[in-house]
Design an enzyme around this catalytic site. Structure first.
Site, PDB file in Angstrom:
ATOM      1  N   ASP A 111       0.845  -1.180   0.000  1.00 48.52           N
ATOM      2  CA  ASP A 111       0.000   0.000   0.000  1.00 48.52           C
ATOM      3  C   ASP A 111       0.889   1.242   0.000  1.00 48.52           C
ATOM      4  OD1 ASP A 111      -3.001   0.937   0.553  1.00 48.52           O
ATOM      5  OD2 ASP A 111      -1.775   1.990   2.030  1.00 48.52           O
ATOM      6  N   HIS A 293      -7.165  -6.442  -0.954  1.00 50.05           N
ATOM      7  CA  HIS A 293      -6.096  -5.454  -0.800  1.00 50.05           C
ATOM      8  C   HIS A 293      -5.060  -5.836   0.242  1.00 50.05           C
ATOM      9  CE1 HIS A 293      -4.222  -1.530  -0.949  1.00 50.05           C
ATOM     10  NE2 HIS A 293      -4.360  -1.411   0.364  1.00 50.05           N
TER      11      HIS A 293
END
Length: 316
Positions: A111, A293
């Site tokens: 991320d 994610h």
């Protein structure tokens, strides 16, 4: 929080002074092994995000260094937005290498940690031996600053834009709903549904019926909740408020990354793949895992296998 860290054998933290600040660093493995690897968390996360990877890397001979970056955990926090630009973030990591007397290291980022890894490599290519990015691919520096571009194409409620255009709003709401927000955010196997009106992050902070399944146990979630209840969210959100400043700071950097690179995508992630990645990262290998994610937390065994096999290939 300490009890769960001790139960799973997570390293004890050390506060290390670097670059005029203090970083809370968790490390494992032998410093003199000659194989340093630095793991960089994303938002809104914590070094604990890498709990499933540390022992596997240590068993493969790596000296594993996992900092809470500035604005997170017990690392230094600042009120000035500019304190979180990529120059400061990159200089922290260069100073961390200097602290351990390493010329360079392997960097793994997820991320925002992936974004920092890409940009650190652009700004300090001699300090990055090779890199692995999870979830967020290389971001091309176009002709317009990123927030300006996002506002036009993604709208004012897109969270990158909202954080910049309405400072303090999301910070306050998240600070008031830490557990609810993180409980609703860290989910997997989320059904595909039309986007809801309004700012998604704020919606998550108030949603009573979270979608999908939890990524982690309540004990594990408590580590993240405790950290953000102590620090608040403003420091970490200020990373987003430097996006256009970072665009300017990267203006003179060579946009090509020559280092061996591994890009790991989550097939269910909303972040799209970058089909032109090899144009900017010619020595890249791309892998996709069937997850969302939170790749290394959703699929820890598969993530470890991909990472370790790739690292072994680089060492051969």
């Amino acid at each position: 929080m300490n009890s769960i860290l001790e139960t799973i054998g997570f390293p004890q933290p050390t506060i290390i002074p670097v670059n005029g600040i203090e970083l809370e660093v968790f490390e494992a493995g032998q410093q003199n092994a000659g194989k340093p690897i630095i793991l960089l968390h994303g938002w809104p996360e914590h070094a604990f995000s890498w709990r499933h990877q540390i022992s596997a890397l240590v068993d493969s001979g790596y000296h594993v260094i996992v900092p809470n970056q500035r604005g997170y955990g017990n690392s230094s926090h600042f009120s000035e937005v500019i304190a979180y630009d990529i120059k400061h973030l990159a200089d922290d990591l260069v100073a961390l290498l200097d602290h351990y007397e390493y010329e360079n290291a392997t960097f793994i980022g997820h991320d925002w940690g992936a974004m920092v890894t890409w940009w650190l490599t652009l700004l300090n290519p001699n300090r990055v031996k090779q890199l692995i990015a999870l979830a967020v691919p290389y971001q091309v520096r176009g002709e317009r600053p990123w927030i300006e571009w996002m506002e036009e194409f993604l709208g004012s409620d897109y969270y990158f834009v909202h954080f910049n255009r309405q400072p303090g709003v999301a910070d306050r709401i998240l600070d008031e709903n830490v557990h609810q927000f993180l409980h609703n955010l860290f989910r997997k196997n989320i059904p595909k549904m039309p986007p809801e009106p309004g700012m998604t992050i704020i919606n998550l902070a108030s949603a009573k019926e979270p979608k999908g399944e939890p990524v982690m146990s309540e004990d594990e979630l408590a580590v993240f909740v405790s950290a953000f209840e102590s620090s608040g969210f403003t420091g970490s959100i200020n990373w987003y408020r430097n996006l256009d400043r970072n665009w300017h700071l990267l203006a003179n950097a060579n946009p090509i990354i020559a280092q061996p690179s591994l890009m790991i995508y989550g097939e269910q992630d909303l972040i799209p793949k970058f089909e032109g990645l090899s144009q900017f990262v010619p020595n890249v290998e791309e892998v996709s895992l069937d997850c969302g994610h939170w790749i290394q937390q959703e699929k820890p065994k598969e993530t470890n296998q991909v990472i370790l096999e790739w690292l072994k290939q680089q060492d051969s």
